[in-house]
Design an enzyme around this catalytic site. Structure first.
Site, mmCIF file in Angstrom:
data_model
loop_
_atom_site.group_PDB
_atom_site.id
_atom_site.type_symbol
_atom_site.label_atom_id
_atom_site.label_comp_id
_atom_site.label_asym_id
_atom_site.label_seq_id
_atom_site.Cartn_x
_atom_site.Cartn_y
_atom_site.Cartn_z
ATOM 1 N N HIS A 49 -9.064 20.360 83.273
ATOM 2 C CA HIS A 49 -7.906 20.422 84.169
ATOM 3 C C HIS A 49 -7.721 19.085 84.886
ATOM 4 C CE1 HIS A 49 -5.873 22.113 87.977
ATOM 5 N NE2 HIS A 49 -4.971 21.867 87.063
ATOM 6 N N GLU B 188 -11.382 18.698 86.304
ATOM 7 C CA GLU B 188 -12.244 19.879 86.399
ATOM 8 C C GLU B 188 -12.600 20.307 84.971
ATOM 9 O OE1 GLU B 188 -10.974 22.385 90.317
ATOM 10 O OE2 GLU B 188 -9.456 22.301 88.768
ATOM 11 N N SER C 239 -4.142 25.412 84.692
ATOM 12 C CA SER C 239 -4.683 25.381 86.048
ATOM 13 C C SER C 239 -5.132 26.764 86.492
ATOM 14 C CB SER C 239 -3.656 24.828 87.027
ATOM 15 O OG SER C 239 -2.520 25.656 87.055
ATOM 16 N N ASN D 169 -7.556 24.290 93.163
ATOM 17 C CA ASN D 169 -6.425 25.139 93.544
ATOM 18 C C ASN D 169 -6.824 26.284 94.471
ATOM 19 O OD1 ASN D 169 -4.364 23.686 92.455
ATOM 20 N ND2 ASN D 169 -4.290 24.801 90.527
HETATM 21 N N1 CAA Z 1 -1.175 3.627 85.766
HETATM 22 C C1 CAA Z 1 -2.068 3.041 86.593
HETATM 23 N N2 CAA Z 1 -1.902 2.957 87.941
HETATM 24 C C2 CAA Z 1 -0.764 3.449 88.429
HETATM 25 C C3 CAA Z 1 0.224 4.053 87.618
HETATM 26 C C4 CAA Z 1 -0.034 4.114 86.219
HETATM 27 N N3 CAA Z 1 0.815 4.668 85.380
HETATM 28 N N4 CAA Z 1 1.213 4.490 88.410
HETATM 29 C C5 CAA Z 1 0.889 4.147 89.669
HETATM 30 N N5 CAA Z 1 -0.303 3.530 89.679
HETATM 31 C C6 CAA Z 1 -1.022 3.011 90.839
HETATM 32 C C7 CAA Z 1 -0.147 2.055 91.631
HETATM 33 O O1 CAA Z 1 -0.197 0.741 91.127
HETATM 34 C C8 CAA Z 1 -0.778 2.151 93.011
HETATM 35 O O2 CAA Z 1 -1.968 1.400 93.031
HETATM 36 P P1 CAA Z 1 -2.513 0.734 94.392
HETATM 37 O O3 CAA Z 1 -2.785 1.868 95.354
HETATM 38 O O4 CAA Z 1 -3.742 0.004 94.007
HETATM 39 O O5 CAA Z 1 -1.390 -0.118 94.881
HETATM 40 C C9 CAA Z 1 -1.174 3.627 93.080
HETATM 41 O O6 CAA Z 1 -1.297 4.087 91.736
HETATM 42 C C10 CAA Z 1 -0.108 4.438 93.806
HETATM 43 O O7 CAA Z 1 1.121 4.356 93.099
HETATM 44 P P2 CAA Z 1 2.530 4.009 93.767
HETATM 45 O O8 CAA Z 1 2.391 2.862 94.739
HETATM 46 O O9 CAA Z 1 3.530 3.869 92.683
HETATM 47 O O10 CAA Z 1 2.947 5.309 94.532
HETATM 48 P P3 CAA Z 1 2.451 5.863 95.920
HETATM 49 O O11 CAA Z 1 1.644 4.921 96.715
HETATM 50 O O12 CAA Z 1 3.673 6.443 96.510
HETATM 51 O O13 CAA Z 1 1.473 7.036 95.444
HETATM 52 C C11 CAA Z 1 0.823 9.069 94.415
HETATM 53 C C12 CAA Z 1 1.924 8.033 94.591
HETATM 54 C C13 CAA Z 1 -0.317 8.472 93.598
HETATM 55 C C14 CAA Z 1 1.434 10.225 93.647
HETATM 56 C C15 CAA Z 1 0.268 9.469 95.836
HETATM 57 O O14 CAA Z 1 1.335 9.837 96.661
HETATM 58 C C16 CAA Z 1 -0.698 10.621 95.759
HETATM 59 O O15 CAA Z 1 -1.870 10.436 95.478
HETATM 60 N N6 CAA Z 1 -0.208 11.873 96.024
HETATM 61 C C17 CAA Z 1 -0.991 13.062 95.948
HETATM 62 C C18 CAA Z 1 -0.982 13.547 94.528
HETATM 63 C C19 CAA Z 1 -1.800 14.812 94.358
HETATM 64 O O16 CAA Z 1 -2.332 15.394 95.288
HETATM 65 N N7 CAA Z 1 -1.900 15.242 93.095
HETATM 66 C C20 CAA Z 1 -2.561 16.452 92.748
HETATM 67 C C21 CAA Z 1 -1.560 17.555 92.669
HETATM 68 S S1 CAA Z 1 -2.314 19.090 92.287
HETATM 69 C C22 CAA Z 1 -2.372 19.113 90.593
HETATM 70 O O17 CAA Z 1 -1.942 18.230 89.917
HETATM 71 C C23 CAA Z 1 -3.045 20.248 89.955
HETATM 72 C C24 CAA Z 1 -2.442 21.571 89.934
HETATM 73 O O18 CAA Z 1 -2.930 22.413 89.203
HETATM 74 C C25 CAA Z 1 -1.299 21.962 90.782
#
Ligand code: CAA
Length: 302
Positions: free
Chosen positions: A148, A160, A127, A198
């Site tokens: 990324h 990315e 990242s 980021n």
């Molecule tokens: N495969 C396919 N789909 C999946 C899955 C999998 N393994 N796991 C979960 N899903 C689906 C679920 O079925 C659900 O689908 P629907 O919305 O259609 O119902 C959806 O994904 C959401 O899953 P959950 O219901 O289990 O969980 P949630 O609603 O609490 O969401 C989350 C969890 C997706 C993490 C959500 O909270 C979210 O988007 N959070 C933000 C995450 C984010 O910002 N990530 C980036 C971080 S920064 C980074 O990674 C980079 C860096 O360099 C720091």
């Protein structure tokens, strides 16, 4: 060249997600970890996530259960696991997702460069480490780029694609095609620390920590503010626990080193939490206490 076989080095949270989406997209995928223990953990994570996706396909998309089970079995069949780096020698693409340590990544790329066929494209999921600097230790800087992904990889739609100084247009084209094949939307960025997401996300997260430091609002209210006020799926402090306090601290050190800007200076509370081992979900405590994972409770942070 069509990418048919992918090697994924490192099977932690990111590597396992990357391997999963490759296998789901029909690509033969080999995963390499340093020990059988790590490999087993990674395999369990991938199988668990594939099972979750299958359940979702049946329940939400009303997919035929037999078909969904068959597709999951096919994905599992496309995955193989190894501790030997040599087993990646005939891959068309190798995606590295090991720890964010420049020295360790460079050592790995030197070994891969000697082992893999000349046409193999190398990508790092880093990242914030310079793609140009990683590619420079190989004899294929033109076939070296950043890919990324975002956590959780099977769910987040973005990747990315990072162009190092010597990355060729042909390599970028291959990686855009690969991103589409694995179901992601690619955005292309230059090799600058933090790329696009980021650079924007880290100052936002740090401002939220400063609100906590200054006692402006409670942890819960800050998160509720951004979820209900702006429609974010997680509040900034929940997201910090999700990404990892340690990971975010290390990102900030690299970004501050690069830009020398206060925007990327780690707030003192982040550093203290890192030193105290409050790394978020992975250690069970961060801005929240996850003793009951279904009901995280805000921590009292002095
Ligand atoms: N495969 C396919 N789909 C999946 C899955 C999998 N393994 N796991 C979960 N899903 C689906 C679920 O079925 C659900 O689908 P629907 O919305 O259609 O119902 C959806 O994904 C959401 O899953 P959950 O219901 O289990 O969980 P949630 O609603 O609490 O969401 C989350 C969890 C997706 C993490 C959500 O909270 C979210 O988007 N959070 C933000 C995450 C984010 O910002 N990530 C980036 C971080 S920064 C980074 O990674 C980079 C860096 O360099 C720091």
């Amino acid at each position: 060249m069509a990418i048919a076989k992918v090697g994924v080095v490192g099977c932690g949270l990111m590597g396992s997600g990357i391997a999963e989406i490759c296998a789901k997209a029909g690509l033969s995928t080999i995963v390499r970890e340093v020990s059988d223990e790590f490999l087993k953990k990674g395999q369990e994570r991938i199988n668990g996530s594939l099972a979750k996706a299958m359940k979702r396909a049946i329940e939400k998309e009303k997919k035929d259960p037999t078909m969904a089970q068959m597709e999951m079995a096919q994905s599992i069949g496309r995955l193989s696991y190894t501790t030997r780096l040599e087993d990646l020698k005939d891959c068309d693409l190798v995606v590295e997702a090991i720890i964010e340590d420049k020295g360790q990544k460079q050592d790995l790329y030197k070994q891969l460069d000697a082992l893999c066929k000349p046409s193999t494209i190398f990508c790092s999921n880093t990242s914030n480490i310079s793609i140009t600097e990683l590619g420079a230790v190989t004899r294929r800087a033109d076939k070296f780029a950043g890919l990324h992904f975002f956590n959780p990889v099977p769910v987040m739609k973005l990747v990315e694609v990072i162009k190092g100084v010597l990355t060729s247009d042909a390599t970028l084209g291959e990686l855009k095609g690969f991103s589409e094949k694995v179901g992601k939307t690619a955005i292309v960025a230059k090799d600058t620390c933090g790329f696009v997401v980021n650079v924007l996300l880290v100052p936002y997260l740090f401002d939220a920590i400063r609100l906590v430091e200054n006692g402006v609002a409670s942890i819960r209210d800050i998160d509720t503010g951004m979820k209900l006020g702006c429609g974010y799926p997680m509040g900034p402090l929940e997201l910090l626990d999700f990404v990892g306090i340690d990971t975010t601290y290390h990102i900030s050190v690299n970004m501050f080193e690069e830009f020398k800007s206060d925007r990327y200076a780690a707030p003192p509370l982040l550093k203290k939490m890192h030193l105290a081992g409050l790394h978020g979900r992975k250690t069970g405590k961060g801005f929240y206490d996850y003793t009951d994972p279904a009901n995280p409770v805000p921590m009292k942070l002095a």
